[in-house]
Enzyme design. Sequence first.
Site, PDB file in Angstrom:
ATOM      1  N   ARG A  41     -10.040  -9.937 -12.378  1.00 26.34           N
ATOM      2  CA  ARG A  41      -9.100  -9.624 -13.432  1.00 26.34           C
ATOM      3  C   ARG A  41      -7.931 -10.459 -13.572  1.00 26.34           C
ATOM      4  O   ARG A  41      -8.087 -12.224 -13.282  1.00 26.34           O
ATOM      5  CB  ARG A  41      -8.244  -8.926 -12.328  1.00 26.34           C
ATOM      6  CG  ARG A  41      -7.685  -9.188 -10.629  1.00 26.34           C
ATOM      7  CD  ARG A  41      -7.025  -7.898  -9.577  1.00 26.34           C
ATOM      8  NE  ARG A  41      -6.302  -7.456 -10.736  1.00 26.34           N
ATOM      9  CZ  ARG A  41      -4.815  -7.213  -9.724  1.00 26.34           C
ATOM     10  NH1 ARG A  41      -5.980  -7.019  -7.716  1.00 26.34           N
ATOM     11  NH2 ARG A  41      -3.800  -6.422  -9.493  1.00 26.34           N
ATOM     12  N   ARG A  42      -6.653 -10.528 -14.390  1.00 30.68           N
ATOM     13  CA  ARG A  42      -5.756 -10.931 -14.716  1.00 30.68           C
ATOM     14  C   ARG A  42      -5.828 -12.076 -15.612  1.00 30.68           C
ATOM     15  O   ARG A  42      -5.523 -12.628 -15.127  1.00 30.68           O
ATOM     16  CB  ARG A  42      -4.625 -10.885 -13.942  1.00 30.68           C
ATOM     17  CG  ARG A  42      -4.060  -9.988 -13.643  1.00 30.68           C
ATOM     18  CD  ARG A  42      -3.470 -10.016 -11.977  1.00 30.68           C
ATOM     19  NE  ARG A  42      -2.427  -8.757 -11.378  1.00 30.68           N
ATOM     20  CZ  ARG A  42      -2.296  -8.423 -11.088  1.00 30.68           C
ATOM     21  NH1 ARG A  42      -2.215  -9.495  -9.665  1.00 30.68           N
ATOM     22  NH2 ARG A  42      -0.555  -7.770 -10.800  1.00 30.68           N
ATOM     23  N   TYR A  70       1.877   5.866  -1.785  1.00 32.21           N
ATOM     24  CA  TYR A  70       2.075   6.809  -2.024  1.00 32.21           C
ATOM     25  C   TYR A  70       3.009   7.504  -2.195  1.00 32.21           C
ATOM     26  O   TYR A  70       3.339   8.563  -2.343  1.00 32.21           O
ATOM     27  CB  TYR A  70       1.728   6.776  -0.085  1.00 32.21           C
ATOM     28  CG  TYR A  70       0.091   7.017   0.046  1.00 32.21           C
ATOM     29  CD1 TYR A  70      -0.364   7.821   0.073  1.00 32.21           C
ATOM     30  CD2 TYR A  70      -0.618   5.675   0.257  1.00 32.21           C
ATOM     31  CE1 TYR A  70      -1.756   8.013  -0.270  1.00 32.21           C
ATOM     32  CE2 TYR A  70      -1.881   5.769   0.627  1.00 32.21           C
ATOM     33  CZ  TYR A  70      -3.002   6.666   0.523  1.00 32.21           C
ATOM     34  OH  TYR A  70      -3.590   6.583   0.458  1.00 32.21           O
ATOM     35  N   HIS A 130       0.364  -1.188  -0.105  1.00 26.45           N
ATOM     36  CA  HIS A 130       0.298   0.314   0.019  1.00 26.45           C
ATOM     37  C   HIS A 130       0.793   1.366   0.090  1.00 26.45           C
ATOM     38  O   HIS A 130       0.955   2.553  -0.532  1.00 26.45           O
ATOM     39  CB  HIS A 130      -0.990   0.249   1.365  1.00 26.45           C
ATOM     40  CG  HIS A 130      -2.584   1.042   0.571  1.00 26.45           C
ATOM     41  ND1 HIS A 130      -2.358   0.892  -0.576  1.00 26.45           N
ATOM     42  CD2 HIS A 130      -2.973   2.619   0.861  1.00 26.45           C
ATOM     43  CE1 HIS A 130      -3.760   2.039  -0.655  1.00 26.45           C
ATOM     44  NE2 HIS A 130      -3.230   2.929   0.558  1.00 26.45           N
ATOM     45  N   HIS A 183      -8.906   1.402 -10.914  1.00 30.61           N
ATOM     46  CA  HIS A 183      -8.813   1.785  -9.504  1.00 30.61           C
ATOM     47  C   HIS A 183      -7.730   2.185  -9.908  1.00 30.61           C
ATOM     48  O   HIS A 183      -6.968   3.746  -9.159  1.00 30.61           O
ATOM     49  CB  HIS A 183      -9.080   1.028  -8.175  1.00 30.61           C
ATOM     50  CG  HIS A 183      -8.610   2.151  -7.164  1.00 30.61           C
ATOM     51  ND1 HIS A 183      -8.899   2.957  -6.494  1.00 30.61           N
ATOM     52  CD2 HIS A 183      -7.479   1.877  -6.080  1.00 30.61           C
ATOM     53  CE1 HIS A 183      -8.864   3.940  -6.371  1.00 30.61           C
ATOM     54  NE2 HIS A 183      -8.108   3.193  -5.006  1.00 30.61           N
ATOM     55  N   PHE A 184      -6.614   1.008  -9.190  1.00 29.05           N
ATOM     56  CA  PHE A 184      -5.144   2.473  -9.066  1.00 29.05           C
ATOM     57  C   PHE A 184      -4.687   2.436 -11.012  1.00 29.05           C
ATOM     58  O   PHE A 184      -3.620   3.258 -11.010  1.00 29.05           O
ATOM     59  CB  PHE A 184      -3.704   0.962  -9.030  1.00 29.05           C
ATOM     60  CG  PHE A 184      -4.050  -0.028  -9.047  1.00 29.05           C
ATOM     61  CD1 PHE A 184      -2.916  -0.269 -10.578  1.00 29.05           C
ATOM     62  CD2 PHE A 184      -4.362  -1.226  -8.617  1.00 29.05           C
ATOM     63  CE1 PHE A 184      -2.324  -1.270 -11.645  1.00 29.05           C
ATOM     64  CE2 PHE A 184      -4.069  -2.790  -9.852  1.00 29.05           C
ATOM     65  CZ  PHE A 184      -3.373  -2.505 -10.943  1.00 29.05           C
ATOM     66  N   HIS A 185      -5.561   1.918 -12.094  1.00 28.37           N
ATOM     67  CA  HIS A 185      -5.144   2.442 -12.926  1.00 28.37           C
ATOM     68  C   HIS A 185      -4.915   4.474 -13.443  1.00 28.37           C
ATOM     69  O   HIS A 185      -4.230   4.809 -14.099  1.00 28.37           O
ATOM     70  CB  HIS A 185      -5.348   1.776 -14.343  1.00 28.37           C
ATOM     71  CG  HIS A 185      -4.506   0.836 -14.855  1.00 28.37           C
ATOM     72  ND1 HIS A 185      -4.412  -0.673 -14.498  1.00 28.37           N
ATOM     73  CD2 HIS A 185      -3.157   0.326 -16.066  1.00 28.37           C
ATOM     74  CE1 HIS A 185      -3.617  -0.807 -14.451  1.00 28.37           C
ATOM     75  NE2 HIS A 185      -3.036  -0.525 -15.778  1.00 28.37           N
TER      76      HIS A 185
END
Lengths: 541, 189
Positions: free
Chosen positions: A429-430, A219, A215, A366-368
Amino acid sequence: MLHNKRLILAHFWLAFGGFGFALLLGEWQMYIRSPLHAWIGDPELYYRSVTAHGTTMAYVFPTLVAMAFGYAVAEASLGRPLIGRRWAWVGLALVAIGTVTAIVPVSLGVDSVLYTFYPPMVGNPLYYIGLVLVVVGSWVWVVLMSVNLYMWKRANKGVPVPLAMFATVAGSLLWGWTAVGAALELLFQIIPSALGLTNTIDAGLSRVLFSWTLHAIVYFWLMPAYIAYYTIIPRAIGGRLFSDPMARLSFAMFLVVAMPIGVHHLFADPEVGAGFKFLHSVFTALVALPTLLTVFTICASVEIAARLRGGRGVFGWMKVLPWQNPMMLALAFSFVMLGFGGAGGLINMSYQLNASIHNTQWVTGHFHLIFGGAIVIMYFAIAYDIWPHLTGRALNSYRLMRIQLWIWFVGMMVLTIPWHFVGILGMPRRMAFYDYTNPALASQADSVIMSVLGGAILVVSGAIFLTVLVRGHRALRVEPGEYRFSVAVHQPRTMPAALNGLGLWFGLMLALTIVNYGFPIAHLMSLPSTSVPVIHIDAAR
Amino acid sequence: MTLPPAGKNSAEHVAAGAERRWATVSLVILLLLVVMAAIAGAHQAIMPQAKVETVDPRSLHISGEFTEGNLGSALQPDGSVMVRAIGQQYSFTPQCILVPKDTPVTIRATSADVVHGFLIENSNVNLMLVPGYISTASTRFSRTANLTMPCHEFCGVGHEGMWGRIQVIDKAAFLKLAANQRRLSCVAQ
């Protein structure tokens, strides 16, 4: 002024070169598993590509951008040449050698384990050893950032540390400590297995160790973008930073609470109990606070710029903002994507809501959106802003920059909104293939095709970005002057010790890590017989 | 022209006040979210499994609750249904899970080899299967349906083919089947 221009440029070019390569792989993956393409034949090619794409985009690209920007901030904000220039080159060499060592076996198909590793599946040891070299190379940078800050403080007693350097050191310390989780997993679990020294591995423990890194790494990716929000944007659009101490407080909070919250990636896992899942969920909520504070401070700083330009009214000031300026445009797009992505993040944070989207395409979407969207668009902005100071040549294809930023924003939206949507429908996913003739999946086909289109738009934008930078090396020579950072409305003359160094916050981060991770790790290590047989994937081929 | 007085009405003071108000609003929003999550959890709307349970994947087939004859759906004395399942490269056992509608269902599952995922479409069942550990979930299906149950974690080159199914049938039909068989599944259908 910047002294080690070649050092910084070398980092940037390695970063952006890798980015261009991985961007193409990403779009190929989108296409190959969409309804536009038939069964791939050899699914291993797809997972090979995902491994290379993830490794480059998650580990190599952002780390090199953070290092390049960090060296630039150290020289420009402290106003002196970098201390440890030779070490910096050694760090870069380690990252470059590590990247090649990792990517070669991946390309040969002996390490298609994806960049999140997934033991007890284990591939060829070279991949993991290469990644360790990348991390060690970046740790050289971590140490250099603190050394440079320390030496400057010794020579400038009582003077507030420049905000840009304070934030950069916060980011470097965050990375230094958060990388330890994956390093422990690699050094004590995976590499011994890959070398054949051990034949069992505790998969639960390795997931917990990986979550330690997983995580806070986000950041770390985010730090250069936030540093640009605070210290570049207000200057670039002709405004002032609303508050300097508030900015420091946000970075300090990121350092403390971004790190020990990774168990929210394990909400659906059996190896962590409900209590620690709840604890990490609460801390995950807390990490939204520095982002909310940032949104306030930056919007206020932008409003100051608008009022200085004669803007009036409650919302009318927005009209007079310098929208022709690529920096203004990048910030606006970044904030819109941060808004959508952040709202998605609040959903992931809640155990209850997470259950409906965990490990679906929602998460990839989301993370893209957060990383590829809100953060990477600021990497572009940083590069555009700093390029003339590195090349000594003008970077004035403003129209092309605006087009590039617009296309990236539109492409990212077209890519990620359908991606989130199919996730809610339960698409895992994946996977190298989805059977869209299955009635349960048929309704997802159109959304997937839209995402492929979004990816293609991003490829075009990426190509324009690289073109602009290359043109920057051939343009007319100019004297760009000092590389400056934003000035606050009330530029502080003194600073309380807590906000003038990172010792206190780093200590709090370590303490909180022990509280939030100590028990789950000790508990798993004390459980008997949780080690399971290693499964070598490179032996099978 | 006189300078604005320092103190209560100075620009610095106004700015700090605005910051404080915003920080308070932000904190209240986050506190509200945490309290909502806690309340939802306390009311058992959906909760993570309370404790960590382990199992040795090397002896799943020999002894314990995950032997082959014990996999599938079983009617419990209290009227609820217990589903036991395992994931392995690249299938589930049973590959089709049979459950009744409007009945509390408990799922206990694990992996025989690598990490797998266990997701039931249109439901809140979403688990990781980690070898060495037992994953549990409680749920209830309110409609009869045929649902997909993909593995959602990369488990090797055959990952894309690892799709199970789940069939939700009427309670009466389920009870009728359960009267004749100790463990139920819908693999044959």
